[in-house]
Design a protein around this motif. Structure first.
Motif, mmCIF file in Angstrom:
data_model
loop_
_atom_site.group_PDB
_atom_site.id
_atom_site.type_symbol
_atom_site.label_atom_id
_atom_site.label_comp_id
_atom_site.label_asym_id
_atom_site.label_seq_id
_atom_site.Cartn_x
_atom_site.Cartn_y
_atom_site.Cartn_z
ATOM 1 N N PRO A 111 0.834 -1.214 0.000
ATOM 2 C CA PRO A 111 0.000 0.000 0.000
ATOM 3 C C PRO A 111 0.865 1.259 0.000
ATOM 4 O O PRO A 111 1.943 1.293 0.601
ATOM 5 C CB PRO A 111 -0.809 -0.121 1.304
ATOM 6 C CG PRO A 111 -0.812 -1.580 1.608
ATOM 7 C CD PRO A 111 0.516 -2.099 1.143
ATOM 8 N N GLN A 112 0.376 2.294 -0.654
ATOM 9 C CA GLN A 112 1.152 3.516 -0.813
ATOM 10 C C GLN A 112 1.504 4.157 0.529
ATOM 11 O O GLN A 112 2.619 4.640 0.721
ATOM 12 C CB GLN A 112 0.378 4.528 -1.681
ATOM 13 C CG GLN A 112 1.097 5.837 -1.954
ATOM 14 C CD GLN A 112 2.351 5.659 -2.789
ATOM 15 O OE1 GLN A 112 2.433 4.723 -3.574
ATOM 16 N NE2 GLN A 112 3.320 6.554 -2.636
ATOM 17 N N ASP A 113 0.554 4.166 1.474
ATOM 18 C CA ASP A 113 0.839 4.818 2.751
ATOM 19 C C ASP A 113 1.886 4.045 3.555
ATOM 20 O O ASP A 113 2.702 4.641 4.270
ATOM 21 C CB ASP A 113 -0.448 4.999 3.573
ATOM 22 C CG ASP A 113 -1.160 3.687 3.858
ATOM 23 O OD1 ASP A 113 -0.907 2.692 3.150
ATOM 24 O OD2 ASP A 113 -1.993 3.648 4.793
ATOM 25 N N VAL A 114 1.917 2.719 3.398
ATOM 26 C CA VAL A 114 2.940 1.914 4.075
ATOM 27 C C VAL A 114 4.313 2.197 3.476
ATOM 28 O O VAL A 114 5.297 2.411 4.202
ATOM 29 C CB VAL A 114 2.601 0.411 3.971
ATOM 30 C CG1 VAL A 114 3.765 -0.445 4.447
ATOM 31 C CG2 VAL A 114 1.348 0.092 4.776
ATOM 32 N N ALA A 115 4.381 2.218 2.141
ATOM 33 C CA ALA A 115 5.655 2.520 1.468
ATOM 34 C C ALA A 115 6.137 3.917 1.838
ATOM 35 O O ALA A 115 7.331 4.140 2.091
ATOM 36 C CB ALA A 115 5.488 2.396 -0.042
ATOM 37 N N GLN A 116 5.207 4.858 1.881
ATOM 38 C CA GLN A 116 5.561 6.238 2.211
ATOM 39 C C GLN A 116 6.104 6.338 3.638
ATOM 40 O O GLN A 116 7.111 7.013 3.893
ATOM 41 C CB GLN A 116 4.321 7.129 2.072
ATOM 42 C CG GLN A 116 4.578 8.622 2.174
ATOM 43 C CD GLN A 116 5.079 9.216 0.877
ATOM 44 O OE1 GLN A 116 5.015 8.579 -0.168
ATOM 45 N NE2 GLN A 116 5.588 10.437 0.928
ATOM 46 N N CYS A 117 5.466 5.647 4.561
ATOM 47 C CA CYS A 117 5.899 5.674 5.960
ATOM 48 C C CYS A 117 7.309 5.107 6.110
ATOM 49 O O CYS A 117 8.166 5.711 6.768
ATOM 50 C CB CYS A 117 4.913 4.881 6.812
ATOM 51 S SG CYS A 117 5.416 4.684 8.537
ATOM 52 N N LEU A 118 7.559 3.968 5.482
ATOM 53 C CA LEU A 118 8.890 3.352 5.565
ATOM 54 C C LEU A 118 9.942 4.239 4.916
ATOM 55 O O LEU A 118 11.034 4.424 5.456
ATOM 56 C CB LEU A 118 8.865 1.980 4.885
ATOM 57 C CG LEU A 118 8.084 0.876 5.599
ATOM 58 C CD1 LEU A 118 7.965 -0.356 4.722
ATOM 59 C CD2 LEU A 118 8.749 0.508 6.920
ATOM 60 N N ALA A 119 9.624 4.798 3.742
ATOM 61 C CA ALA A 119 10.597 5.623 3.008
ATOM 62 C C ALA A 119 10.922 6.907 3.758
ATOM 63 O O ALA A 119 12.048 7.390 3.705
ATOM 64 C CB ALA A 119 10.053 5.943 1.617
#
Length: 521
Positions: free
Chosen positions: A372-380
Motif C-alpha cells: 500500500p502507498q501509505d505503508v511505502a511512504q511511511c517506511l521511506a
C-alpha cells in the motif's frame, strides 16, 4: 598522447576499446582536413570548453561525428547507455556549440553504433580526436611489466576490427554461458533490471552497464564509491550476471577485499604465492568489493599493485567498490590511488524519497505482495539513508503480517518495527473528529449531534470506526464523545464503517488517506 608513428598508432589501437580501434583504424597521419572536418574540429573544441574535462573524456571523447547538414547534425555513441546519457544531459550543449561554430540553428541527433553498418564508419572522426591536439579517448600509459622495466608492446597491425566481434544488443536476452567461470556466489536478484535508478546513482549505473557491454574498454578500472547499503554490491554483481550471459566465455572473479587479503596471507604462510598470482592475474574480469579494506596493509597493497598492473596491461577489466573515494582511503599508496583514478570514478548518493518508495514497492513485488502507498511512504520517510536497511524493513513487515495474520497497514508497520521507527504520538479522538470533519466538509458539532440524515450519518460511522482503530478509548468512551451513544450503537457504526470500506472503493481510499494523516500527525 599524439600518434607519431605507425608503431605507436598500433599500440594505442590495441589498448583502446573496440570502438576506439575502429576510430583509430580509420585515421592516419596523412588524413586531410577539409571544410567538414574543420567544422567538427571547432564544434568539439567549443563543446570541450563548455563541459567539465573529465565528463568530456568519459562520455563524449569516443562519440563519432557522422554528418553535418544545414538542419541537422548526426553523431554516433558507442552504446545505448552513452546515447541515452548524452540525450538527457548534453543535448542542449551540443546544439548550442553547433550554433556558436557557424551561427546556424540545427537539431542534433544521437545514434548508437549498433544502428550503423560497419562500412558507414569509414573515415569518421571522434570528438576526442577532433579537438586540436586531442586523442580518440586514449588510455593511461601502460605500466611496465618486464623485470628490466621495458614496456611491453602490443603490435597488432591496422586491420579493421569487425563490429560483430563484440555484443551490441541487450545483454539480458542472452542465455547464461555454461562454461563461464565465477568463484563467488551471486544473488539472483542483483541484476541491472532490478536496480532502481535516479539522479543519485544514474552515472554509476550507466558506467556499470557500459563495463558489462565492453569489458576492458574506456571505463577501466571502474571505481564505485558510496556509503554502505546504497547498491554498490548490486551493481558489481549485475556486471557479473550480464557478462556471464554474454556470448563470449570469460574468466571472471568477484570477491570481497577481505577475502583477497586473507588468501594472500594464507599464500605467503604456505609458500604458495605462484598459484595465488596465477589465479588472480589470468582473469578477464576482476571485481572486488570494499577495496578500502587494503587500508594499513602495506604488503597486500604491494601485491595488489602488481596484480592491477598485470591485469590492466592485459586489457582485463577491473571493477572496485569502496565506502569512500580513492584519495580518502588512509595509508593507501599514492601509486594505487593514481591507478584507481585512471578509468571512471563514480559516487552513489543516498536515494530520493520517490526512489525509496519505488525500491520498497519493487522489493515487495518480489515477495508477491502489492505494498500500500501509505505503508511505502511511511517506511521511506523514516529510513532515508540505507537501501539495505530499507529492504530489510519491508521484508520484516511482510513476514510479520503473514505470521500473525494481519493486513499490511500502518498499524502492522509500527508493530513490526518498534525498535526501528520513532514512537508515534498518541492519537486522540478529537484529532479523529477534526480529520473526518475536514475530509467530509461537515462541522464537528454535526457529527456529535443526534441528526440522522445521510450526509451526517455516513461521516459519523467513519469517525467512530477510525476512533476505534486509532485510539485506546473504550466503546463507551467513543460513544460518549460522539453525542452520548451507547455501546450497541457504537458497534453498529463500526460494522457499517467496515461494510462501506469493503463495498465502496472511493470510500476505502478516503479512509486510507485519513488513516495516513492521523498516523503522520
Amino acid at each position: 598522447m599524439r600518434v607519431h608513428s605507425k608503431k605507436n598508432h598500433c599500440c594505442l589501437q590495441h589498448r583502446l576499446c573496440p570502438l576506439g580501434r575502429v576510430i583509430l583504424s580509420s585515421l592516419s597521419p596523412e588524413l586531410s582536413h577539409g571544410p567538414t572536418e574543420s567544422f567538427w574540429s571547432r564544434f568539439a573544441e567549443t563543446l570541450k570548453k563548455r563541459i567539465d574535462p573529465s565528463h568530456f573524456e568519459t562520455w563524449l571523447a569516443r562519440v563519432l561525428c557522422r554528418s553535418q547538414g544545414k538542419e541537422q547534425l548526426e553523431l554516433i555513441a558507442p552504446n545505448g547507455f552513452t546515447r541515452d546519457w548524452i540525450r538527457r544531459h548534453y543535448l542542449a550543449q551540443f546544439e548550442e556549440a553547433a550554433r556558436l561554430v557557424d551561427g546556424v540553428e540545427r537539431r542534433v541527433r544521437i545514434l548508437q553504433i549498433g544502428d550503423i553498418d560497419a562500412e558507414s564508419l569509414d573515415g569518421l572522426i571522434s570528438l576526442g580526436r577532433a579537438v586540436p591536439g586531442g586523442s580518440a579517448g586514449e588510455a593511461p600509459p601502460a605500466v611496465p611489466l618486464k623485470a628490466n622495466g621495458a614496456q611491453e608492446q602490443h603490435d597488432v597491425g591496422l586491420s579493421r576490427l569487425s563490429l560483430k566481434t563484440f555484443p551490441v544488443g541487450p545483454l539480458d536476452t542472452i542465455d547464461e554461458q555454461p562454461d563461464a567461470q565465477t568463484e563467488y556466489p551471486l544473488a539472483s536478484q542483483f541484476v541491472f533490471e532490478e536496480f532502481v535508478t535516479d539522479r543519485s546513482n544514474e552515472l554509476a549505473y550507466a558506467s556499470a552497464r557500459a563495463v558489462a557491454e565492453f569489458p576492458g574498454g574506456p571505463y577501466n578500472p571502474l571505481f564505485i564509491h558510496g556509503s554502505s547499503g546504497l547498491g554498490k554490491t548490486h551493481l558489481l554483481q549485475a556486471i557479473c550476471h550480464a557478462v556471464l550471459r554474454g556470448p563470449k566465455p570469460r574468466k571472471l572473479l568477484y570477491l570481497s577485499c577481505e577475502t583477497f587479503v586473507n588468501q594472500f596471507i594464507q599464500a605467503v604462510t604456505n609458500g604458495d604465492l605462484e598459484p595465488f598470482r596465477y589465479r588472480y592475474r589470468k582473469l578477464d574480469i576482476l571485481l572486488i568489493d570494499d577495496i578500502q579494506f587494503l587500508e594499513g596493509k602495506t604488503r597486500t597493497q604491494e601485491e595488489f599493485f602488481h596484480t592491477f598492473n598485470t591485469l590492466y596491461n592485459a586489457r582485463s577489466q577491473i571493477v572496485l567498490s569502496s565506502d569512500r573515494p580513492p584519495s580518502a582511503i588512509e595509508t593507501l599508496q599514492e601509486r594505487l590511488v593514481s591507478r584507481f583514478r585512471w578509468g571512471m570514478v563514480t559516487c552513489i548518493e543516498p536515494p530520493s524519497l520517490e526512489t525509496r518508495v519505488a525500491i520498497l514497492q519493487r522489493k515487495a513485488r518480489l515477495w508477491g505482495v502489492e505494498l500500500p502507498q501509505d505503508v511505502a511512504q511511511c517506511l521511506a520517510e523514516n529510513i532515508d539513508t540505507n537501501i539495505r536497511e530499507l529492504e530489510g524493513a519491508v521484508t520484516k513487515v511482510i513476514g510479520y503480517a503473514n505470521l500473525i495474520g494481519r493486513k499490511l497497514d500502518l498499524e502492522t508497520v509500527y508493530g513490526a518495527l518498534q525498535d526501528l521507527l520513532p514512537q508515534r504520538a498518541q492519537i486522540t479522538v478529537q484529532q479523529v473528529l477534526e480529520a473526518v470533519s475536514k475530509e467530509f466538509g461537515i462541522p464537528a458539532k454535526e457529527l456529535q449531534s443526534k441528526r440522522r440524515i445521510k450526509s451526517v450519518v455516513v461521516p459519523r460511522h467513519i469517525g467512530i470506526y477510525l476512533a476505534r482503530q486509532h485510539t485506546r478509548m473504550s466503546l463507551e468512551e467513543i460513544g460518549g464523545f460522539f453525542g452520548g451513544r451507547d455501546h450497541s450503537t457504537v458497534l453498529h457504526s463500526i460494522k457499517k464503517g467496515k461494510a462501506m470500506i469493503a463495498e465502496d472503493p472511493e470510500m476505502s481510499e478516503r479512509v486510507r488517506r485519513l488513516s495516513g494523516q492521523l498516523e503522520r500527525g
